[in-house]
Design an enzyme around this catalytic site. Structure first.
Site, PDB file in Angstrom:
ATOM      1  N   ASP A 101       0.840  -1.213   0.000  1.00 55.37           N
ATOM      2  CA  ASP A 101       0.000   0.000   0.000  1.00 55.37           C
ATOM      3  C   ASP A 101       0.868   1.253   0.000  1.00 55.37           C
ATOM      4  OD1 ASP A 101      -2.293   1.604   0.032  1.00 55.37           O
ATOM      5  OD2 ASP A 101      -2.461   1.561   2.210  1.00 55.37           O
TER       6      ASP A 101
ATOM      7  N   MET B 131     -24.148   6.430   9.005  1.00 57.39           N
ATOM      8  CA  MET B 131     -24.018   4.987   9.224  1.00 57.39           C
ATOM      9  C   MET B 131     -24.783   4.268   8.114  1.00 57.39           C
ATOM     10  SD  MET B 131     -23.166   2.195  10.817  1.00 57.39           S
ATOM     11  CE  MET B 131     -23.771   0.524  10.537  1.00 57.39           C
TER      12      MET B 131
HETATM   13 CA    CA Z   1      -4.283   2.842  -0.262  1.00 61.49          CA
END
Ligand code: CA
Length: 678
Positions: A305, A645
Site C-alpha cells: 500500500d 451509518m
Molecule cells: Ca491505499
C-alpha cells in the site's frame, strides 16, 4: 488601460491604509498556493518577531464530527472551504460571515466506499467558476459569486466503489481530476475537462485493463508487459490518483501521483511478477493531450500500500553547483525523492523515517533494493512503514527563504500477511491480506507510532532540525517569508516555529485535532493565518495515543488568526466515556466467533479492530441498551444513514447482524471487567 486601472487600485489601497507601507490584498488562488504547490507564502507582515501577538480573528463552525482536510482558497476577499461530504462554504475572509453554501447532496450510503473518511481537500478556481470533486465521483462547476451550479459531469462509473476526496487542478483551460477506491478494488484514471463546458479533453488510465481487449490508452503499451497473471483487471488493479498534482506551465507538464496496487498483495495481484506500471509512480503528462512524457516508479511491484499520491512540490534548486528544475516527493514508502522534473531523472532518494522493506534506493538504476524483511510471501512480517506510510496526504511546504523542505512524517508499521485463499468481495475491502493472522501477531505498542516534523536539507540529505510528537497523524504545513512555519497537531495545538531552527514561537490549544494544512492571505493591509480543525481521515479505526479526540468531541471548524486580535477560542465539548449497564451474554461461542469474523470484514474499518474505536466513529463497547434494541434496524435497515451509518443489508442477514451484536457485547463485557484508561 491596464496601467491606469493598476494606478487607481494602488492609490485607493494606499489611501485606505492611511500610513505605513503599501500592502496590497493577497489571496490563495490554487490548492498549493502556486502551480508548483510550494505552500510558501511571500507575506511577511506576520513574522518571527511579532507572531507571539497572534490572536483569534474569527472562527466558523462546520457542524461536522468527520475529518476536515480542506485547504481553503481565498479570492477577492472570499474564502472557499470544503467540508466532509463535499460541501462548499463561501465565507467573508475578513469576518467569517457565511455568504453561501453549496451541498452536492452526496448520498450518505456512499460513505461505505470511503476507505479513509468522507473528507474533501478543496476546490479549484478559474475565472468566475469553482470546481468541486464530490465523494460520489462528480465534478461540478460552481459560480463563485452566487454558489449556483454551472455544469456537472459524472467522472467515474457509478456501479464501482470510486470516491473523490482530492482537489481538482486547473491547467491551461482544463480542469483535471483523479479518484480513489483502490482498497475496495477499482482501476485508477485521471480525466481532464474543458473548464467552460465540462466536455472531456483526455483520460489517462494508470493501469492496464483486460489484456484480451484493445488498449484503451496508447501509453499503456509499456505498462501491460509489467503485469503477469492474477486477473488484476477483474478487481481493478488500483493505481488511483486521489490527491497530488503539480503543474509546470513552461514545460507544459502536469505531474500526478499514482496510488497503490489493488489488491495490496502482489503475490495475488500479479503472481508472475513484474513492476506493475504505473502503480506507486510519479507520472508526467503533456497537460493538453494527456500523453505520457516520463514516469518514475517509487515502488516497483508495490506490495505494501505504498502510494505515491503524496504531495508533489516543484522548485528550482542548485544541486551539485547546477541549477535544476526539480520535483520533490515523500511517498508512503519512506524515501524522500528529488527528480529532475523535465525528464524524470532521479537526483537523490534518502530514507526520511525508519524503513525495513528496502535497504536503499540505487541511484544508478533508480530502483529500491528490497530486503528479506519486506517479503511476506510465505510468512507474516512486521514491516515499516505500514499502510499509513512514513508520510501521508498531509502537505509539505518548501521555503524559498531557507531552501528547506518541511515534512510532516510519522513512524508506522504493520504485520503483513499474504492471504493465499483470497477471493474477491465486490462489497468490501480487497487487500489479499490475512488480517486475522496479522492481528494475532500485532503488538499494539503506541510508542511505535510517533509523529515527526522534519526540516529537510537537500544539501546534507538529513534534517536540519526536527520535532518529535507524542501522537502521529499531525497536520500539513505552511512556511512564510516572515520566517515562520505553521502546523497543527493531533493533540490539538496550532503552533508557529522559527523556520531556521524550529524554536517554538507561539502556540494555541484548539481542543480539536488538526491535520489540515494552514494557509494565509492579506486583506485591507492585514495578514491572516487560517487552518481547518477537525480530526479524522485514514486509519481512524485505531486508537491514537496523545490525540485530543480522546478528551473532546471532534468538532470541525475553521479558525483564523491575525496580529492583535483577541477573540476567545471556541471550545469543543469534553468527552465522557461511560459504559451503560450490559445484558448477560446469551449467544454461543460459535455465534460470537462468526460475529467477530463478520465484524472484521464490514465494521472494523471504521469502528476499529476488536470494536476498539479511534473515536471518530462510535466505540461500540459503549453502546446503549436502546442501540442494542434497534441494532438490526441500524445495520440492516439503515435508520441512521442520514447520520453517516450506511446500511449493510446487501451483504448481511439477520443472523449475521445478531452475531455481530453478540461479538460487540462480548467486547463490552471484557472492557467492563478489565477497564482501560482513555
Ligand atoms: Ca491505499
Amino acid at each position: 488601460m491596464k496601467y491606469w486601472l493598476f494606478l487607481w487600485v494602488v492609490t485607493l489601497l494606499a489611501c485606505s491604509d492611511g500610513s505605513g507601507p503599501l500592502r496590497l490584498d493577497v489571496g490563495w488562488p490554487t490548492h498549493g498556493l502556486d502551480a508548483g504547490e510550494t505552500r510558501y507564502s511571500e507575506l511577511d507582515d506576520i513574522n518571527a518577531d511579532n507572531v507571539s501577538q497572534l490572536g483569534l480573528a474569527w472562527s466558523y463552525e462546520l457542524n461536522t464530527n468527520r475529518g476536515v482536510e480542506t485547504t481553503p482558497l481565498v479570492v477577492a476577499g472570499v474564502m472557499y472551504a470544503t467540508a466532509p461530504w463535499s460541501v462548499v462554504h463561501a465565507l467573508d475572509a475578513k469576518s467569517g460571515k457565511l455568504l453561501w453554501q453549496f451541498d452536492p447532496k452526496v448520498p450518505k450510503q456512499w460513505g461505505r466506499w470511503a476507505c479513509c473518511d468522507v473528507v474533501n481537500r478543496g476546490v479549484a478556481m478559474s475565472g468566475d467558476n469553482l470546481f468541486l470533486g464530490t465523494l460520489d465521483g462528480r465534478l461540478i462547476a460552481i459560480e463563485r459569486h452566487t454558489g449556483k451550479q454551472v455544469w456537472v459531469v459524472q467522472t467515474t462509473p457509478r456501479d464501482k466503489p470510486y470516491t473523490i476526496t482530492g482537489a481538482p487542478r486547473v491547467v491551461g483551460g482544463l480542469v483535471v481530476i483523479g479518484n480513489g477506491g483502490a482498497e475496495y478494488g477499482v482501476r485508477g484514471f485521471v480525466t481532464a475537462y474543458h473548464v467552460d463546458s465540462g466536455e472531456q479533453a483526455w483520460r489517462f488510465y494508470t493501469v492496464p485493463g483486460n489484456p484480451e481487449l484493445a488498449l484503451d490508452h496508447p501509453d499503456l503499451d509499456i505498462a501491460l508487459p509489467t503485469w503477469s497473471g492474477g486477473g488484476w483487471w477483474e478487481i481493478g488493479g488500483g493505481g488511483t490518483a486521489w490527491d497530488a498534482m503539480a503543474y509546470d506551465a513552461d514545460l507544459g507538464l502536469i505531474y500526478i501521483g499514482v496510488g497503490n496496487g489493488s489488491p495490496w498483495s502482489r503475490y495475488v495481484r500479479s503472481p508472475g511478477g513484474g513492476d506493475n506500471l504505473f502503480l506507486a509512480s510519479i507520472i508526467a503528462l503533456n497537460a493538453q493531450t494527456g500523453r505520457l512524457v516520463w514516469h518514475y516508479q517509487t515502488t516497483p511491484g508495490d506490495n505494501w500500500d505504498y502510494t505515491a499520491t503524496q504531495h508533489l512540490v516543484l522548485a528550482d534548486m542548485v544541486v551539485n553547483g547546477e541549477l535544476r528544475k526539480v520535483l520533490m516527493q515523500a511517498p508512503k514508502n519512506g524515501f524522500l525523492y528529488m527528480l529532475d522534473r523535465a525528464n524524470g531523472e532521479l537526483i537523490s532518494a534518502n530514507a526520511y523515517v525508519n524503513v525495513t522493506w528496502a535497504s536503499h534506493v540505487d541511484i544508478e538504476t533508480g530502483r529500491p533494493v528490497e530486503t528479506i524483511a519486506g517479503n511476506y510471501a510465505h510468512k507474516p512480517k512486521k514491516i515499516t512503514p505500514g499502510p499509513q506510510g512514513g508520510h501521508n496526504w498531509q502537505p509539505m511546504s518548501f521555503s524559498r527563504r531557507t531552501g528547506l523542505l518541511y515534512l510532516p512524517a510519522h513512524d508506522t508499521g504493520m504485520w503483513y500477511s499474504n492471504e493465499e485463499n483470497f477471493s474477491h468481495n465486490p462489497r468490501s475491502w480487497n487487500l489479499a491480506q490475512d488480517s486475522a493472522a496479522s492481528r494475532q501477531l500485532a503488538v499494539d505498542d503506541p510508542a511505535e507510532f510517533r509523529g515527526h516534523l522534519l526540516a529537510w536539507d537537500f544539501q546534507t540529505h538529513k534534517p536540519r532540525w526536527q520535532k518529535r510528537f507524542k501522537g502521529h497523524w499531525n497536520g500539513g504545513l505552511l512556511s512564510t517569508a516572515g520566517g515562520v512555519l505553521f502546523q497543527g497537531t493531533a493533540d490539538g495545538y496550532f503552533t508557529a516555529y522559527r523556520d531556521t531552527d524550529g524554536e517554538l514561537l507561539w502556540q494555541v490549544q484548539s481542543t480539536t485535532g488538526i491535520f489540515a494544512p494552514p494557509m494565509t492571505y492579506r486583506i485591507d493591509g492585514e495578514q491572516y493565518i487560517a487552518v481547518a480543525a477537525g480530526f479524522g481521515g485514514g486509519g481512524m479505526a485505531g486508537k491514537r495515543p496523545g490525540a485530543i479526540i480522546n478528551e473532546y468531541h471532534n468538532e470541525g471548524r475553521i479558525i483564523v488568526f491575525k496580529l492583535g486580535a483577541d477573540r476567545e477560542m471556541p471550545t469543543s465539548r469534553p468527552r465522557q466515556m461511560i459504559q451503560p449497564m450490559l445484558a448477560a451474554q446469551t449467544a454461543t461461542s460459535d455465534v460470537v466467533a462468526h460475529g467477530k469474523k463478520t465484524y472484521g470484514v464490514y465494521c472494523g474499518v471504521c469502528h476499529g479492530s476488536g470494536a476498539k474505536s479511534g473515536l471518530l466513529f462510535p466505540d461500540l463497547r459503549y453502546l446503549t441498551q436502546e442501540k442494542y434494541r434497534i441494532f438490526n434496524q441500524i445495520v440492516l435497515d439503515g435508520v441512521f444513514v442520514s447520520l453517516g451509518m450506511p446500511s449493510f443489508d446487501d451483504v448481511l442477514d439477520v443472523a449475521d447482524a445478531n452475531a455481530i451484536k453478540a461479538f460487540i457485547l462480548d467486547r463490552a463485557i471484557e472492557l467492563r471487567d478489565n477497564p482501560e484508561p482513555f
